[in-house]
Every structure is written in structure tokens, then in C-alpha cells.
Design a protein around this motif. Structure first.
Motif, PDB file in Angstrom:
ATOM      1  N   ARG A 182       0.832  -1.215   0.000  1.00 16.06           N
ATOM      2  CA  ARG A 182       0.000   0.000   0.000  1.00 16.06           C
ATOM      3  C   ARG A 182       0.861   1.257   0.000  1.00 16.06           C
ATOM      4  N   LEU A 183       0.222   2.407  -0.190  1.00 21.03           N
ATOM      5  CA  LEU A 183       0.933   3.693  -0.165  1.00 21.03           C
ATOM      6  C   LEU A 183       1.677   3.929   1.147  1.00 21.03           C
ATOM      7  N   ASP A 184       1.125   3.439   2.256  1.00 18.86           N
ATOM      8  CA  ASP A 184       1.804   3.618   3.547  1.00 18.86           C
ATOM      9  C   ASP A 184       2.859   2.543   3.775  1.00 18.86           C
ATOM     10  N   GLU A 185       3.115   1.726   2.746  1.00 20.81           N
ATOM     11  CA  GLU A 185       4.105   0.653   2.710  1.00 20.81           C
ATOM     12  C   GLU A 185       3.749  -0.556   3.574  1.00 20.81           C
ATOM     13  N   SER A 186       2.508  -0.628   4.068  1.00 20.27           N
ATOM     14  CA  SER A 186       2.035  -1.859   4.689  1.00 20.27           C
ATOM     15  C   SER A 186       1.691  -2.823   3.548  1.00 20.27           C
ATOM     16  N   THR A 187       1.561  -4.092   3.866  1.00 24.91           N
ATOM     17  CA  THR A 187       1.324  -5.063   2.801  1.00 24.91           C
ATOM     18  C   THR A 187       0.021  -5.825   2.993  1.00 24.91           C
ATOM     19  N   THR A 188      -0.465  -6.341   1.891  1.00 22.18           N
ATOM     20  CA  THR A 188      -1.623  -7.222   1.850  1.00 22.18           C
ATOM     21  C   THR A 188      -1.406  -8.146   0.665  1.00 22.18           C
ATOM     22  N   THR A 189      -2.431  -8.877   0.275  1.00 18.57           N
ATOM     23  CA  THR A 189      -2.368  -9.724  -0.923  1.00 18.57           C
ATOM     24  C   THR A 189      -3.646  -9.512  -1.735  1.00 18.57           C
ATOM     25  N   PHE A 190      -3.642 -10.036  -2.931  1.00 14.76           N
ATOM     26  CA  PHE A 190      -4.848  -9.978  -3.758  1.00 14.76           C
ATOM     27  C   PHE A 190      -5.995 -10.734  -3.099  1.00 14.76           C
ATOM     28  N   LYS A 191      -5.676 -11.627  -2.164  1.00 11.88           N
ATOM     29  CA  LYS A 191      -6.694 -12.430  -1.485  1.00 11.88           C
ATOM     30  C   LYS A 191      -7.742 -11.546  -0.807  1.00 11.88           C
ATOM     31  N   GLU A 192      -7.334 -10.349  -0.391  1.00 11.77           N
ATOM     32  CA  GLU A 192      -8.259  -9.402   0.240  1.00 11.77           C
ATOM     33  C   GLU A 192      -9.427  -9.065  -0.682  1.00 11.77           C
ATOM     34  N   TYR A 193      -9.213  -9.230  -1.993  1.00  9.29           N
ATOM     35  CA  TYR A 193     -10.226  -8.851  -2.981  1.00  9.29           C
ATOM     36  C   TYR A 193     -10.806 -10.065  -3.716  1.00  9.29           C
ATOM     37  N   LYS A 194     -10.525 -11.240  -3.219  1.00  8.53           N
ATOM     38  CA  LYS A 194     -10.987 -12.475  -3.862  1.00  8.53           C
ATOM     39  C   LYS A 194     -12.518 -12.516  -3.915  1.00  8.53           C
ATOM     40  N   GLY A 195     -13.053 -12.990  -5.029  1.00  7.14           N
ATOM     41  CA  GLY A 195     -14.502 -13.089  -5.202  1.00  7.14           C
ATOM     42  C   GLY A 195     -15.120 -11.877  -5.868  1.00  7.14           C
ATOM     43  N   LYS A 196     -14.299 -10.856  -6.125  1.00  6.26           N
ATOM     44  CA  LYS A 196     -14.794  -9.649  -6.796  1.00  6.26           C
ATOM     45  C   LYS A 196     -14.216  -9.566  -8.201  1.00  6.26           C
ATOM     46  N   VAL A 197     -14.920  -8.865  -9.065  1.00  6.57           N
ATOM     47  CA  VAL A 197     -14.355  -8.505 -10.354  1.00  6.57           C
ATOM     48  C   VAL A 197     -13.270  -7.482 -10.050  1.00  6.57           C
ATOM     49  N   LEU A 198     -12.064  -7.727 -10.553  1.00  6.71           N
ATOM     50  CA  LEU A 198     -10.951  -6.825 -10.255  1.00  6.71           C
ATOM     51  C   LEU A 198     -10.496  -6.074 -11.498  1.00  6.71           C
ATOM     52  N   ILE A 199     -10.359  -4.783 -11.324  1.00  8.91           N
ATOM     53  CA  ILE A 199      -9.760  -3.931 -12.341  1.00  8.91           C
ATOM     54  C   ILE A 199      -8.410  -3.523 -11.766  1.00  8.91           C
ATOM     55  N   VAL A 200      -7.344  -3.942 -12.432  1.00  8.01           N
ATOM     56  CA  VAL A 200      -5.989  -3.649 -11.967  1.00  8.01           C
ATOM     57  C   VAL A 200      -5.358  -2.716 -12.983  1.00  8.01           C
ATOM     58  N   ASN A 201      -5.059  -1.498 -12.535  1.00 14.13           N
ATOM     59  CA  ASN A 201      -4.560  -0.455 -13.421  1.00 14.13           C
ATOM     60  C   ASN A 201      -3.134  -0.084 -13.039  1.00 14.13           C
ATOM     61  N   PHE A 202      -2.211  -0.179 -14.001  1.00 11.89           N
ATOM     62  CA  PHE A 202      -0.820   0.239 -13.798  1.00 11.89           C
ATOM     63  C   PHE A 202      -0.667   1.654 -14.348  1.00 11.89           C
ATOM     64  N   TRP A 203      -0.056   2.522 -13.548  1.00 12.44           N
ATOM     65  CA  TRP A 203       0.039   3.928 -13.919  1.00 12.44           C
ATOM     66  C   TRP A 203       1.309   4.558 -13.337  1.00 12.44           C
ATOM     67  N   ALA A 204       1.637   5.741 -13.829  1.00 10.39           N
ATOM     68  CA  ALA A 204       2.740   6.551 -13.302  1.00 10.39           C
ATOM     69  C   ALA A 204       2.263   7.993 -13.212  1.00 10.39           C
ATOM     70  N   SER A 205       2.759   8.710 -12.223  1.00 10.77           N
ATOM     71  CA  SER A 205       2.280  10.077 -11.992  1.00 10.77           C
ATOM     72  C   SER A 205       2.643  11.024 -13.135  1.00 10.77           C
ATOM     73  N   TRP A 206       3.731  10.769 -13.839  1.00 13.31           N
ATOM     74  CA  TRP A 206       4.190  11.640 -14.914  1.00 13.31           C
ATOM     75  C   TRP A 206       3.531  11.316 -16.253  1.00 13.31           C
ATOM     76  N   CYS A 207       2.727  10.277 -16.300  1.00 14.90           N
ATOM     77  CA  CYS A 207       2.105   9.787 -17.536  1.00 14.90           C
ATOM     78  C   CYS A 207       0.870  10.632 -17.865  1.00 14.90           C
ATOM     79  N   GLY A 208       0.875  11.307 -19.015  1.00 10.21           N
ATOM     80  CA  GLY A 208      -0.243  12.148 -19.433  1.00 10.21           C
ATOM     81  C   GLY A 208      -1.569  11.401 -19.512  1.00 10.21           C
TER      82      GLY A 208
END
Length: 179
Positions: free
Chosen positions: A55-81
Motif C-alpha cells: 500500500r501507499l503507507d508501505e504496509s502489505t496485503t495480498t490480492f486475497k483481500e479482494y478475492k470473489g470480486k471482479v478486479l480492475i488492476v490499473n498500472f500507472w505513473a504520476s508523470w504519464c499524461g
């Protein structure tokens, strides 16, 4: 002369110990790292729910937290227009999504920075989960070569779509309606 020989031996021993340590670290880290995207026997790609997320606060989890849901996983960068263009669209989508859908945004921190990711989140008032790809492992595993890239998984974790380029709310809803 004797002192130089000893110093050389000590330095050589230290160098060997460091190299052995690096090799052992790589061996043990590879064993504990779960590839987040694996190929099934039928050729489909499956999300490994045990894969780690930071996470942003550098704590960790796994995808398991979201298991059973439709997942949208978006890769991005702050400098990307295009990433900047779709940020408000993703925010609005997230605010209106159904309960069985989750949006996970992964900042490609290996080519960005934590500070920029936090500033981006605040600037666009993003309230969906944002994660960090500190060493580029997720990006490599997912085969991301351009930003933004979005992956849509069904509720069983099967990859249904990979979209390169920015998206809007209507497009996201259209993809989800087809699942």
C-alpha cells in the motif's frame, strides 16, 4: 609488506562473504515471491491471490483481500499524461461501482516515486486502493510495457481483458457488463 597481505586477505574474505550473502538473499526471496499472474493449462491467465501488494503507507496485503470480486488492476505513473487524463474517470467510476467490483491502482514506483504517487492521489482526490510496485516485479509479471495498462479479472481471478491506454467510465462499465 605483511600488513598489506593481511589487509588484502581481509578485503577478499569480506568480498566473498558479501557475494555469498547476495546470492543467498536472491535464492530465498525467489522462493517467497509469488508470481501474481500464472498461465493455466487451458491457456487462460489466472491471478495468484497470494501475491503481495504494498500500500501507499508501505504496509502489505495480498490480492486475497479482494478475492470473489471482479478486479480492475490499473498500472500507472504520476508523470504519464494519459494516466492523468483517466484519473478523474477512475475516481468517478469507483464512486459509482457495484459492490462486487474493485479497482486497484498500481503505481509503477520503480520508474516513479512514492512521494509522486501520494501527491497524485491527493491532487485527483482518489479514494480507491493504490499500491506501489517498488521494484517493478508486478509490472514485469503482468507484462506491462506502457502506461496506463489495465487488466480486468472476473470474480474467479481469470484475466478477461488487457487494455493499453487510457480508459473512461463508460468503457470500464462496458467491459464489466460483458462479464
Amino acid at each position: 609488506m605483511q600488513f598489506k597481505k593481511r589487509l588484502g586477505l581481509y578485503f577478499s574474505a569480506l568480498l566473498i562473504v558479501l557475494l555469498v550473502g547476495i546470492v543467498l538473499k536472491d535464492v530465498f526471496l525467489k522462493e517467497t515471491t509469488v508470481n501474481p499472474l500464472v498461465e493455466n493449462e487451458d491457456g487462460t491467465k489466472q491471478l495468484a491471490f497470494d501475491a503481495k501488494l504494498t500500500r501507499l503507507d508501505e504496509s502489505t496485503t495480498t490480492f486475497k483481500e479482494y478475492k470473489g470480486k471482479v478486479l480492475i488492476v490499473n498500472f500507472w505513473a504520476s508523470w504519464c499524461g494519459p494516466c492523468q487524463e483517466e484519473a478523474s474517470e477512475f475516481r468517478d467510476f469507483y464512486n459509482n461501482k457495484s459492490e462486487n467490483v474493485e479497482l486497484l491502482a498500481i503505481n509503477t514506483t520503480s520508474v516513479d516515486s512514492i512521494e509522486n504517487a501520494i501527491e497524485f492521489q491527493e491532487s485527483y482526490n482518489l479514494n480507491f486502493p493504490i499500491f506501489l510496485d517498488l521494484d517493478g516485479t508486478l509490472q514485469k509479471s503482468f507484462g506491462v510495457v506502457a502506461y496506463p495498462t489495465t487488466f480486468i479479472f472476473d470474480s474467479k481471478g481469470i484475466l478477461k481483458n488487457k487494455i493499453k491506454g487510457s480508459m473512461n467510465q463508460k468503457q470500464l462499465n462496458d467491459y464489466i457488463d460483458k462479464l
